[in-house]
Structure formats: structure tokens, C-alpha cells
Design a protein around this motif. Structure first.
Motif, short mmCIF file in Angstrom:
data_model
loop_
_atom_site.label_atom_id
_atom_site.label_comp_id
_atom_site.label_asym_id
_atom_site.label_seq_id
_atom_site.Cartn_x
_atom_site.Cartn_y
_atom_site.Cartn_z
N SER A 134 -41.75 28.22 54.48
CA SER A 134 -42.46 29.43 54.91
C SER A 134 -43.97 29.31 54.68
O SER A 134 -44.77 29.80 55.48
N LEU A 135 -44.38 28.64 53.60
CA LEU A 135 -45.81 28.43 53.36
C LEU A 135 -46.43 27.52 54.42
O LEU A 135 -47.57 27.73 54.85
N LEU A 136 -45.67 26.51 54.87
CA LEU A 136 -46.17 25.62 55.92
C LEU A 136 -46.33 26.39 57.23
O LEU A 136 -47.34 26.24 57.95
N VAL A 137 -45.35 27.24 57.55
CA VAL A 137 -45.45 28.06 58.75
C VAL A 137 -46.63 29.04 58.63
O VAL A 137 -47.37 29.27 59.59
N GLY A 138 -46.81 29.61 57.43
CA GLY A 138 -47.93 30.52 57.22
C GLY A 138 -49.27 29.84 57.41
O GLY A 138 -50.19 30.40 58.03
N ALA A 139 -49.39 28.62 56.89
CA ALA A 139 -50.64 27.87 57.06
C ALA A 139 -50.91 27.58 58.53
O ALA A 139 -52.06 27.67 59.01
N ALA A 140 -49.85 27.25 59.29
CA ALA A 140 -50.02 27.00 60.71
C ALA A 140 -50.48 28.26 61.43
O ALA A 140 -51.33 28.20 62.35
N ASN A 141 -49.96 29.42 61.05
CA ASN A 141 -50.38 30.68 61.66
C ASN A 141 -51.85 30.98 61.37
O ASN A 141 -52.59 31.45 62.24
N VAL A 142 -52.28 30.72 60.14
CA VAL A 142 -53.69 30.95 59.77
C VAL A 142 -54.60 30.04 60.57
O VAL A 142 -55.66 30.47 61.09
N ILE A 143 -54.23 28.76 60.71
CA ILE A 143 -55.03 27.82 61.49
C ILE A 143 -55.09 28.25 62.95
O ILE A 143 -56.15 28.21 63.60
N GLN A 144 -53.93 28.66 63.49
CA GLN A 144 -53.86 29.06 64.90
C GLN A 144 -54.70 30.32 65.17
O GLN A 144 -55.34 30.44 66.22
N ARG A 145 -54.72 31.26 64.21
CA ARG A 145 -55.49 32.49 64.39
C ARG A 145 -56.98 32.27 64.12
O ARG A 145 -57.82 33.08 64.52
N GLY A 146 -57.31 31.21 63.42
CA GLY A 146 -58.69 30.95 63.10
C GLY A 146 -59.17 31.72 61.89
O GLY A 146 -60.38 31.78 61.61
#
Length: 414
Positions: A134-146
Motif C-alpha cells: 500500500s505504501l508503494l501504491v501511495g508513493a506512485a499516486n503522489v508521483i502521478q499527482r505531482g
């Protein structure tokens, strides 16, 4: 045909299997949802071919890997890594596809399908694996949102907390399952030990006791044989009282559990000859108890029965008849050859009651407990143990100088 006996065996079963089935359904439904969401907004994508290519891969992967999410054994680390990679790739490709809402707060390409990948980690490895995924998915969401917005933080925390909670519940369920499996295996081993002990008491121990008595009476070399038989009787009684079954081990596989099921197996030991030789293992029809007990009638045993058949389950009839035989053996051994015994069969609406009474000297107070401590388990196993296995009870009443009465009570199951 040989008779059958109910033996208990441990059969594996996983309590978490329904969760894997639910995950399979979730992945299929969310795949359809994500594709439908894309189709409904197809015209707003600047580069829709990126999304089409991604959904082709995600759809094929979801369908092809359904066997991998059917259970913990087939859900390998390699599959989990690849599955999470596809989910993270979909998140990062969302702005590449040119959907403005993917950056400003709308759903990503995989949408809620991503949660299925995280849940697979939770079911396989528990809450620690779930937290990592879930932390990896969260990090991907933060990167994608900028950046880390309030809505992004909300979504990341929701997935993280939910997956960790599910992983923790799975770990607790597995620990409870292993504890239950261990308890059931111990219970099954104990019941099998008691069954073997009854058979040993009804056959081997009584023969050894008879050889000892006859040898001592004859003297000479026969006395030596009798002494050896007595030593073997004591050793065997010690084994029976202390335990015949080795310690069993519950499965250490986190995806496996156990339940105990009764299975029919051929068995001739411990029953009267007419039962051991004529029972059909496949026969489950009710059986008349009276013929099984009528063979005990003799000049010194009075048998009283109802005029109508006393129908019982075949296994209950066999165990009850064997318990009556054990009670009569005790009469012959302890009340003497000259003692008289009475067998009374009563067919009540809700139970079958068999009473065995004798006119012997009775049993002194405390003698049964003493005998059980010495490993003489005739009453404890051959009578009470048999009745307990079929859901019945055995009550023994004895007054010194006035004989002994054993009442066997077996309820009728509707």
C-alpha cells in the motif's frame, strides 16, 4: 462382511479460502469497472491509445492469472510482484494518456483495480506485506499527482489502513486455525487411543489375565508362563493408561487448516461374533438391537426384551451390544461363575435403555477409581467410553453385598 468402525482423521481445510474467492470476484468486477470508466470518457483522452494498450495488458493479465488468486499456495511472490507492477504502471501512465482529471484528482487508469493487487499481498503475507504494497501504491499516486494533496492523502490512507486491517485479520485467523487444528488432532488421537484401549481390554488383557490365573493354579512350568503373562499384562495396562498414540503435529502451512471427520473403516475387534461377521459396511439402515443381545441368554443370564423391534443406528447398536458384553464379562470375572445376571431392554420414545444387573458381592466404594489408576479400564473405556462415542451415558450403581447394576442410556437421534 466385516463391520465398520468410526475412526477420526484430520482433513485439511482453509478458513481463508472464502477471502480468496472474494478477491477473484473483486478483480474481475473492478477490471470491468475500470474499462467502462475509460470508455465513458474516451473522447477526453489526448492519447487514448496508451490507455487502450494498458487495458489490453491489464485485462489479459487479470483473466490469465485467475488461478493464481484462487489460494495462497498458487499465489507466489513472483506473481504478486508482477501484479503490483502492473497496478503501479497504470497509475504512472494515467497522465501520459493525457486525461487531465488524472492529474487534478480524478481516477487513474486502473482505478479501484489497484486495491485488488494490494489485497492479494495482504491475504498472502499478512499486514506487513499489505503495508509495504500500500505504501508503494501511495508513493506512485503522489508521483502521478505531482504532490501530496488532501484527496491523495485520503485515498492513500484508506487503502493502507484497509489492507493492513485485512492482513492482520488474516494472520489472526491463521493462528486460530492452527490452534484449532492442533486441538482437533489431539482429540482425534485421544479417541483413537481410547478405541484401541477398549479393544485391547476386551481381548488381549483378559486373555493374559486368564493365562496368569490358570498358570498359577496348575503350578510348575505353567506357573512360570503365568508369571510372564502377568508381567506382560501389567506392561500393557501401563501403555493403555499412559497413551498409545504418538504426538501429532498440526500443519505449519499458513494456508492450511484441519478439521476432523469420521470415516468408516473395517474393524472386527471388540464386538460379538455375529456382528463382526455379518455387518455390511455400506448398510446404514436401522438395526434391531434384540438379536445382538439375545445370544447372552443362558442358565445364568436372564434376557428380557420388548415385543417389538428396538431399532437403532447400526453403529450405536454395535457399540451398545459391545458395552453389554463388557458388563457381563465383569460379572463373570468379579461376581464369580455362580452369579446370576439380568439384561433388561427398554425402548422409550426418546432413548433406548439397557440395564445389566447381577446378584454378586457388589463393588466396594472407591474400587473403580483405584482400578482405573492401576490401568484396569474396563468400566472407564469398554463401557463408558463406548457409550460416550455414540452420545450415550453409562451409570453404575453398586452396593456391597447387594450386587451391581449398570444402566446404559442411548438417546435416539431424530
Amino acid at each position: 462382511m466385516g463391520s465398520t468402525v468410526k475412526r477420526e482423521r484430520v482433513v485439511r481445510m482453509s478458513v481463508e479460502q472464502p477471502l480468496w474467492r472474494a478477491l477473484t470476484g473483486y478483480r474481475l468486477l473492478t477490471m470491468v469497472y475500470a474499462i467502462g470508466l475509460f470508455a465513458s470518457a474516451y473522447e477526453v483522452y489526448e492519447r487514448p491509445w496508451v490507455a487502450v494498450a494498458y487495458f489490453a495488458v491489464m485485462g489479459a493479465w487479470t483473466v490469465a492469472t485467475l488461478p493464481q488468486v484462487s489460494g495462497a499456495r498458487r499465489c507466489t511472490k513472483r506473481f504478486l510482484t508482477a501484479d503490483l507492477t502492473i497496478a503501479v504502471a497504470g497509475i504512472l501512465l494515467s497522465p501520459v494518456a493525457g486525461h487531465e482529471r488524472a492529474v487534478t484528482g480524478g481516477s487513474t487508469l486502473p482505478s479501484i483495480w489497484t486495491a485488488g493487487a494490494v489485497l492479494a499481498w495482504a491475504l498472502k503475507g499478512g499486514w506487513r506485506w499489505a503495508a509495504s504494497a500500500s505504501l508503494l501504491v501511495g508513493a506512485a499516486n503522489v508521483i502521478q499527482r505531482g504532490g501530496l494533496s488532501r484527496s491523495t492523502l485520503h485515498n492513500v490512507l484508506l487503502v493502507c489502513i484497509a489492507s493492513i486491517a485485512i492482513g492482520y485479520v488474516v494472520e489472526v485467523a491463521r493462528a486460530s486455525e492452527r490452534t484449532l487444528a492442533r486441538a482437533l488432532e489431539i482429540e482425534a488421537a485421544t479417541r483413537e487411543r481410547e478405541r484401541l484401549a477398549r479393544d485391547i481390554h476386551d481381548n488381549v488383557l483378559q486373555v493374559l489375565a486368564m493365562v496368569q490365573r490358570r498358570g498359577n493354579a496348575l503350578g510348575g512350568e505353567a506357573a512360570e508362563i503365568g508369571r510372564m503373562a502377568g508381567e506382560q499384562e501389567v506392561a500393557l495396562r501401563t501403555l493403555v493408561a499412559g497413551g498409545l498414540m504418538p504426538t501429532s503435529r498440526a500443519s505449519e502451512d499458513a494456508a492450511q487448516g484441519a478439521v476432523v471427520r469420521a470415516v468408516d473403516e473395517p474393524d472386527r475387534a471388540g464386538y460379538p461374533a455375529d456382528m463382526a461377521d455379518t455387518d455390511d459396511p455400506a448398510d446404514t439402515a436401522p438395526r434391531d438391537l434384540r438379536p445382538l443381545l439375545a445370544g447372552h441368554a443362558s442358565a445364568r443370564v436372564t434376557f428380557s426384551e420388548p415385543g417389538a423391534p428396538v431399532l437403532m443406528r447400526p453403529d450405536a447398536a454395535r457399540e451398545l451390544a459391545a458395552a453389554v458384553s463388557a458388563a457381563l464379562d465383569n460379572v463373570r470375572r468379579h461376581a464369580g461363575e455362580g452369579a446370576h445376571a439380568w439384561i433388561l431392554v427398554e425402548d422409550e420414545p426418546d432413548a433406548v435403555i439397557v440395564t445389566v444387573r447381577d446378584d454378586g458381592p457388589g463393588i466396594p466404594e472407591g474400587r473403580l477409581a483405584q482400578a482405573e489408576g492401576e490401568g484396569r479400564l474396563g468400566v472407564a473405556l469398554s463401557i463408558r467410553g463406548r457409550l460416550r462415542d455414540i452420545g450415550g451415558t453409562a451409570e453404575l450403581v453398586s452396593v456391597p453385598g447387594q450386587g451391581t447394576e449398570v444402566e446404559l442410556h442411548v438417546p435416539k437421534k431424530k
